[in-house]
Design a protein around this motif. Structure first.
Motif, short mmCIF file in Angstrom:
data_model
loop_
_atom_site.label_atom_id
_atom_site.label_comp_id
_atom_site.label_asym_id
_atom_site.label_seq_id
_atom_site.Cartn_x
_atom_site.Cartn_y
_atom_site.Cartn_z
N TYR A 12 0.98 -1.04 0.04
CA TYR A 12 -0.03 -0.22 0.76
C TYR A 12 0.98 1.13 0.24
N PHE A 26 -8.13 8.54 3.00
CA PHE A 26 -9.84 7.52 2.55
C PHE A 26 -9.99 7.42 3.96
N SER A 27 -11.75 7.15 4.03
CA SER A 27 -12.10 7.11 5.00
C SER A 27 -12.48 5.35 5.56
N CYS A 28 -11.67 4.65 6.43
CA CYS A 28 -12.56 3.66 6.82
C CYS A 28 -13.80 3.19 7.76
N ASP A 29 -14.29 1.92 8.32
CA ASP A 29 -15.11 1.77 9.34
C ASP A 29 -14.59 0.24 9.94
N ASP A 31 -15.46 -2.32 10.17
CA ASP A 31 -14.91 -3.57 9.85
C ASP A 31 -14.18 -3.30 8.81
N ASP A 32 -13.99 -2.73 8.07
CA ASP A 32 -12.66 -2.40 6.82
C ASP A 32 -11.39 -3.12 7.98
N LEU A 33 -11.39 -2.26 9.39
CA LEU A 33 -10.24 -2.46 9.79
C LEU A 33 -10.16 -3.93 10.22
#
Length: 105
Positions: A12, A26-29, A31-33
């Motif tokens: 990455y 970027f945004s993540c929630d 679930d992504d983490l």
């Protein structure tokens, strides 16, 4: 830079907004983490991890015979025949995979 940092940068790479030194965000929630954590937890052991365990295993096997003169941990590894190192690497990889499997069951 650590091996893990280097691997993460290759997987990455840091991206910047065109022509600037401003990093893209970027945004993540959660679930992504969680998914990222599980991918890392389930990843096969890196070659560096396997070799570190193999070096420790060979040292523990050989050290008792050298009670009076304790060589460095690298001594036994560096002097071992390639076939012997290959056996310890195989055993170390198997141990790490067993440990990872136990965590995921």
């Amino acid at each position: 830079m650590s091996i893990a940092d280097d691997e993460a940068e290759k997987a990455y790479p840091t991206r910047y907004w065109s022509g600037t030194r401003v990093k893209e965000q970027f945004s993540c929630d959660t679930d992504d983490l969680r998914e990222a954590y599980l991918r890392g937890r389930n990843a096969p052991p890196a070659d560096v991890e396997v070799e570190a365990v193999a070096r420790k295993l060979i040292w523990r096997d050989m050290a008792p015979a050298w009670k009076n003169v304790m060589p460095s941990e690298d001594c036994f590894w560096n002097q071992a025949e390639p076939e012997m190192r290959a056996n310890y690497l195989r055993d170390a990889r198997e141990m790490l995979e067993i440990a990872r499997k136990a965590v995921n069951e």
